[in-house]
Design a protein around this motif. Structure first.
Motif, PDB file in Angstrom:
ATOM      1  N   PHE A 236       0.790  -1.234   0.000  1.00  0.00           N
ATOM      2  CA  PHE A 236       0.000   0.000   0.000  1.00  0.00           C
ATOM      3  C   PHE A 236       0.827   1.292   0.000  1.00  0.00           C
ATOM      4  CE2 PHE A 236       0.849  -0.882   4.422  1.00  0.00           C
ATOM      5  CZ  PHE A 236       0.948   0.361   5.040  1.00  0.00           C
ATOM      6  N   VAL A 237       2.051   1.271   0.517  1.00  0.00           N
ATOM      7  CA  VAL A 237       2.839   2.503   0.580  1.00  0.00           C
ATOM      8  C   VAL A 237       3.286   2.981  -0.805  1.00  0.00           C
ATOM      9  CG1 VAL A 237       4.922   3.591   1.511  1.00  0.00           C
ATOM     10  CG2 VAL A 237       3.587   2.035   2.945  1.00  0.00           C
ATOM     11  N   PRO A 238       3.762   2.090  -1.707  1.00  0.00           N
ATOM     12  CA  PRO A 238       4.275   2.569  -2.998  1.00  0.00           C
ATOM     13  C   PRO A 238       3.281   3.348  -3.839  1.00  0.00           C
ATOM     14  CG  PRO A 238       5.012   0.333  -2.601  1.00  0.00           C
ATOM     15  CD  PRO A 238       3.998   0.645  -1.531  1.00  0.00           C
ATOM     16  N   HIS A 239       2.010   2.956  -3.863  1.00  0.00           N
ATOM     17  CA  HIS A 239       1.076   3.635  -4.766  1.00  0.00           C
ATOM     18  C   HIS A 239       0.351   4.808  -4.125  1.00  0.00           C
ATOM     19  CE1 HIS A 239      -1.628   0.591  -2.854  1.00  0.00           C
ATOM     20  NE2 HIS A 239      -2.503   1.576  -2.917  1.00  0.00           N
ATOM     21  N   ASN A 240       0.340   4.891  -2.785  1.00  0.00           N
ATOM     22  CA  ASN A 240      -0.391   5.981  -2.145  1.00  0.00           C
ATOM     23  C   ASN A 240       0.348   7.308  -2.202  1.00  0.00           C
ATOM     24  OD1 ASN A 240      -3.086   5.324  -0.851  1.00  0.00           O
ATOM     25  ND2 ASN A 240      -1.879   3.540  -0.257  1.00  0.00           N
ATOM     26  N   VAL A 241       1.682   7.285  -2.193  1.00  0.00           N
ATOM     27  CA  VAL A 241       2.424   8.539  -2.328  1.00  0.00           C
ATOM     28  C   VAL A 241       2.226   9.134  -3.721  1.00  0.00           C
ATOM     29  CG1 VAL A 241       4.724   9.578  -2.369  1.00  0.00           C
ATOM     30  CG2 VAL A 241       4.058   8.089  -0.476  1.00  0.00           C
ATOM     31  N   PRO A 242       2.404   8.383  -4.809  1.00  0.00           N
ATOM     32  CA  PRO A 242       2.087   8.953  -6.126  1.00  0.00           C
ATOM     33  C   PRO A 242       0.646   9.462  -6.218  1.00  0.00           C
ATOM     34  CG  PRO A 242       3.374   6.966  -6.410  1.00  0.00           C
ATOM     35  CD  PRO A 242       3.033   7.045  -4.947  1.00  0.00           C
ATOM     36  N   ASN A 318      11.381  28.195  -8.774  1.00  0.00           N
ATOM     37  CA  ASN A 318      11.130  26.799  -9.142  1.00  0.00           C
ATOM     38  C   ASN A 318       9.801  26.340  -8.564  1.00  0.00           C
ATOM     39  OD1 ASN A 318      14.394  25.099  -9.220  1.00  0.00           O
ATOM     40  ND2 ASN A 318      13.464  26.543 -10.613  1.00  0.00           N
ATOM     41  N   LYS A 319       9.258  25.324  -9.193  1.00  0.00           N
ATOM     42  CA  LYS A 319       8.122  24.606  -8.602  1.00  0.00           C
ATOM     43  C   LYS A 319       8.652  23.268  -8.081  1.00  0.00           C
ATOM     44  CE  LYS A 319       3.818  26.255 -10.666  1.00  0.00           C
ATOM     45  NZ  LYS A 319       4.264  27.402 -11.448  1.00  0.00           N
ATOM     46  N   ILE A 320       8.399  22.978  -6.814  1.00  0.00           N
ATOM     47  CA  ILE A 320       8.873  21.736  -6.219  1.00  0.00           C
ATOM     48  C   ILE A 320       7.716  21.006  -5.542  1.00  0.00           C
ATOM     49  CG2 ILE A 320      11.185  22.676  -5.866  1.00  0.00           C
ATOM     50  CD1 ILE A 320      10.513  22.911  -2.863  1.00  0.00           C
ATOM     51  N   VAL A 321       7.888  19.717  -5.375  1.00  0.00           N
ATOM     52  CA  VAL A 321       6.921  18.885  -4.664  1.00  0.00           C
ATOM     53  C   VAL A 321       7.600  18.269  -3.454  1.00  0.00           C
ATOM     54  CG1 VAL A 321       5.597  16.726  -4.744  1.00  0.00           C
ATOM     55  CG2 VAL A 321       5.433  18.352  -6.632  1.00  0.00           C
ATOM     56  N   LEU A 322       6.956  18.382  -2.295  1.00  0.00           N
ATOM     57  CA  LEU A 322       7.375  17.682  -1.087  1.00  0.00           C
ATOM     58  C   LEU A 322       6.338  16.608  -0.817  1.00  0.00           C
ATOM     59  CD1 LEU A 322       8.129  20.754   1.236  1.00  0.00           C
ATOM     60  CD2 LEU A 322       9.617  19.736  -0.483  1.00  0.00           C
ATOM     61  N   ALA A 323       6.779  15.371  -0.586  1.00  0.00           N
ATOM     62  CA  ALA A 323       5.810  14.290  -0.422  1.00  0.00           C
ATOM     63  C   ALA A 323       6.387  13.162   0.414  1.00  0.00           C
ATOM     64  CB  ALA A 323       5.377  13.750  -1.793  1.00  0.00           C
ATOM     65  N   GLY A 324       5.485  12.386   1.019  1.00  0.00           N
ATOM     66  CA  GLY A 324       5.953  11.240   1.782  1.00  0.00           C
ATOM     67  C   GLY A 324       4.839  10.499   2.481  1.00  0.00           C
ATOM     68  N   ALA A 325       5.255   9.512   3.273  1.00  0.00           N
ATOM     69  CA  ALA A 325       4.339   8.671   4.031  1.00  0.00           C
ATOM     70  C   ALA A 325       4.840   8.576   5.463  1.00  0.00           C
ATOM     71  CB  ALA A 325       4.264   7.271   3.413  1.00  0.00           C
ATOM     72  N   GLY A 326       3.920   8.401   6.387  1.00  0.00           N
ATOM     73  CA  GLY A 326       4.297   8.252   7.789  1.00  0.00           C
ATOM     74  C   GLY A 326       3.520   7.123   8.429  1.00  0.00           C
ATOM     75  N   ILE A 327       4.186   6.371   9.305  1.00  0.00           N
ATOM     76  CA  ILE A 327       3.499   5.254   9.945  1.00  0.00           C
ATOM     77  C   ILE A 327       2.282   5.782  10.669  1.00  0.00           C
ATOM     78  CG2 ILE A 327       5.558   3.818  10.110  1.00  0.00           C
ATOM     79  CD1 ILE A 327       5.839   4.646  13.011  1.00  0.00           C
ATOM     80  N   GLY A 328       1.246   4.999  10.573  1.00  0.00           N
ATOM     81  CA  GLY A 328      -0.018   5.445  11.165  1.00  0.00           C
ATOM     82  C   GLY A 328      -1.280   5.033  10.423  1.00  0.00           C
ATOM     83  N   TRP A 329      -1.398   5.173   9.117  1.00  0.00           N
ATOM     84  CA  TRP A 329      -0.468   5.629   8.103  1.00  0.00           C
ATOM     85  C   TRP A 329      -1.016   6.881   7.452  1.00  0.00           C
ATOM     86  CZ3 TRP A 329       4.273   3.559   6.484  1.00  0.00           C
ATOM     87  CH2 TRP A 329       4.655   2.392   7.152  1.00  0.00           C
ATOM     88  N   GLY A 330      -0.198   7.925   7.371  1.00  0.00           N
ATOM     89  CA  GLY A 330      -0.609   9.157   6.720  1.00  0.00           C
ATOM     90  C   GLY A 330       0.227   9.404   5.482  1.00  0.00           C
ATOM     91  N   PHE A 331      -0.389  10.068   4.507  1.00  0.00           N
ATOM     92  CA  PHE A 331       0.286  10.389   3.246  1.00  0.00           C
ATOM     93  C   PHE A 331       0.025  11.846   2.908  1.00  0.00           C
ATOM     94  CE2 PHE A 331      -0.820   5.959   3.363  1.00  0.00           C
ATOM     95  CZ  PHE A 331       0.310   5.305   2.915  1.00  0.00           C
ATOM     96  N   GLY A 332       1.038  12.526   2.393  1.00  0.00           N
ATOM     97  CA  GLY A 332       0.856  13.928   2.072  1.00  0.00           C
ATOM     98  C   GLY A 332       1.744  14.379   0.936  1.00  0.00           C
ATOM     99  N   ALA A 333       1.292  15.402   0.220  1.00  0.00           N
ATOM    100  CA  ALA A 333       2.075  16.003  -0.862  1.00  0.00           C
ATOM    101  C   ALA A 333       1.740  17.480  -0.949  1.00  0.00           C
ATOM    102  CB  ALA A 333       1.792  15.315  -2.190  1.00  0.00           C
ATOM    103  N   GLN A 334       2.744  18.274  -1.224  1.00  0.00           N
ATOM    104  CA  GLN A 334       2.573  19.722  -1.362  1.00  0.00           C
ATOM    105  C   GLN A 334       3.307  20.211  -2.605  1.00  0.00           C
ATOM    106  OE1 GLN A 334       4.277  21.202   2.275  1.00  0.00           O
ATOM    107  NE2 GLN A 334       2.511  20.646   3.542  1.00  0.00           N
ATOM    108  N   VAL A 335       2.724  21.195  -3.266  1.00  0.00           N
ATOM    109  CA  VAL A 335       3.364  21.863  -4.393  1.00  0.00           C
ATOM    110  C   VAL A 335       3.724  23.272  -3.932  1.00  0.00           C
ATOM    111  CG1 VAL A 335       3.142  22.661  -6.774  1.00  0.00           C
ATOM    112  CG2 VAL A 335       2.010  20.532  -6.056  1.00  0.00           C
ATOM    113  N   TRP A 336       5.009  23.616  -4.044  1.00  0.00           N
ATOM    114  CA  TRP A 336       5.494  24.934  -3.636  1.00  0.00           C
ATOM    115  C   TRP A 336       6.083  25.682  -4.818  1.00  0.00           C
ATOM    116  CZ3 TRP A 336       5.620  27.400   1.186  1.00  0.00           C
ATOM    117  CH2 TRP A 336       5.150  26.631   2.266  1.00  0.00           C
ATOM    118  N   HIS A 337       5.830  26.978  -4.860  1.00  0.00           N
ATOM    119  CA  HIS A 337       6.538  27.869  -5.776  1.00  0.00           C
ATOM    120  C   HIS A 337       7.577  28.597  -4.942  1.00  0.00           C
ATOM    121  CE1 HIS A 337       6.344  31.308  -8.990  1.00  0.00           C
ATOM    122  NE2 HIS A 337       7.456  30.617  -9.024  1.00  0.00           N
TER     123      HIS A 337
END
Length: 343
Positions: A236-242, A318-337
């Motif tokens: 479940f972790v590999p596909h939830n971050v994308p 630049n436009k960057i993406v910060l993303a990841g997963a955390g035990i619990g399980w939480g998933f998050g992604a952000q787009v920053w300029h």
């Protein structure tokens, strides 16, 4: 009045001593499965030495002072401090059993900030930094605060059971950022989060004794990784971050080609590769730090952001993406300029 928020500066704090996999206590961990190091990707990490006065709070202070200085601010300019750490017990340099008040309160006191500074603790495991960024950005956008210090500090080696392979996965370190009002076009463009709280047994922090020791004197919090955890994570972790990355991009009305660089949480080399493949990006589009620093839990994303900046992978506008997963399980992604991030 509404404001845009931007990452103004970033700094890190590391212990003095570096340990490779061939050095004790990591070389003496029993029963490491075949290909363990190759699959997880850790080659070494920094670890605190309490005899030298090193601690989670000491690393946090070093990173926080650095971030404030690099932002061109003084401690009196800080309006809010958000602290993140999974080292729930033993974070203090004065009391190894201190749980409350949290590390944000400790920083406020030691930095001698003004009395009006708001403090807050975030504990969403490895994506705590992302949650803290969201909170800080929201406060700044509404005009409530002007300068927010976020400090993620981890000494996971202090809650590792060195009789188990999972003790090899973590290192110690801290990273801090200043989030402030944007003077240019810097901003948190979009974000997306989700939670799947159905795999809680895979990885936990629990009170127990080390696996190969007995006696109440050894009872304390230890990180515990289930025996089948690596294979379970891969379901479940590999596909939830994308997934959260694509949803954040959709909210930003952006595509993969619009993103200059990706910053991922660093749990293992294999998972990072799976995330990159799932998103459809090549190796030059993301930075890895898991090899040199091992997993730093909540400090992993800001540490990787720092290294990417240092290696000139991220530039102003630049436009960057910060993303990841955390035990619990939480998933998050952000787009920053981004605008200029001082490091």
């Amino acid at each position: 009045m509404k404001y845009n928020s931007s990452i103004k500066s970033i700094a890190i704090g590391l212990p003095e001593t570096y340990y490779t996999n061939n050095m004790p206590p990591f070389s003496t961990i029993p029963n490491l499965p075949k290909n363990w190091w190759r699959n997880w990707g850790m080659e070494g990490r920094y670890m605190i030495d309490k005899k030298k006065g090193e601690s989670c709070s000491q690393l946090a202070m070093k990173a926080s002072l650095g971030a404030i200085e690099k932002a061109g601010l003084s401690t009196q300019d800080i309006d809010m401090i958000i602290g993140t750490t999974c080292t729930i017990t033993g974070w203090s340099d004065k009391d190894n059993d201190k749980i409350f008040p949290g590390i944000s309160e400790h920083l406020k006191t030691e930095l001698k900030c003004k009395h009006s500074v708001m403090t807050l603790e975030v504990n969403q495991a490895c994506i705590s930094f992302l949650v803290a960024l969201q909170i800080a950005s929201d406060y700044i956008k509404t005009g409530i605060y002007k300068n927010v210090l976020i400090c993620s500090a981890e000494t996971f080696t202090q809650i590792a059971d060195f009789s188990l392979p999972s003790a090899s996965l973590f290192g110690d370190g801290a990273a801090a950022v200043i989030i402030g009002r944007s003077k240019e076009d810097g901003k948190l463009v979009s974000s997306h989060y989700k939670s799947i709280p159905t795999h809680n047994e895979i990885a936990t922090l629990q009170w127990r004794i080390p696996l190969y020791k007995t006696g109440k004197e050894f009872v304390r919090p230890y990180f515990s990784l289930g025996e089948d955890a690596p294979s379970q994570m891969q379901t479940f972790v590999p596909h939830n971050v994308p997934e959260v990355v694509f949803k954040a991009l959709a909210k930003a009305e952006a595509s993969i080609v619009d993103i200059d660089h990706f910053i991922f949480h660093q749990p293992s080399r294999m998972l990072i590769r799976m995330w990159a493949m799932g998103i459809g990006i090549k190796r030059d589009k993301y930075t890895t730090t898991v090899e040199e620093y091992s997993c730093l839990s909540s400090a992993s994303i800001p540490m990787t952001l720092y290294i990417a900046l240092k290696n000139k992978k991220i530039k102003p506008n630049n436009k960057i993406v910060l993303a990841g997963a955390g035990i619990g399980w939480g998933f998050g992604a952000q787009v920053w300029h981004t605008e200029t991030i001082n490091y």
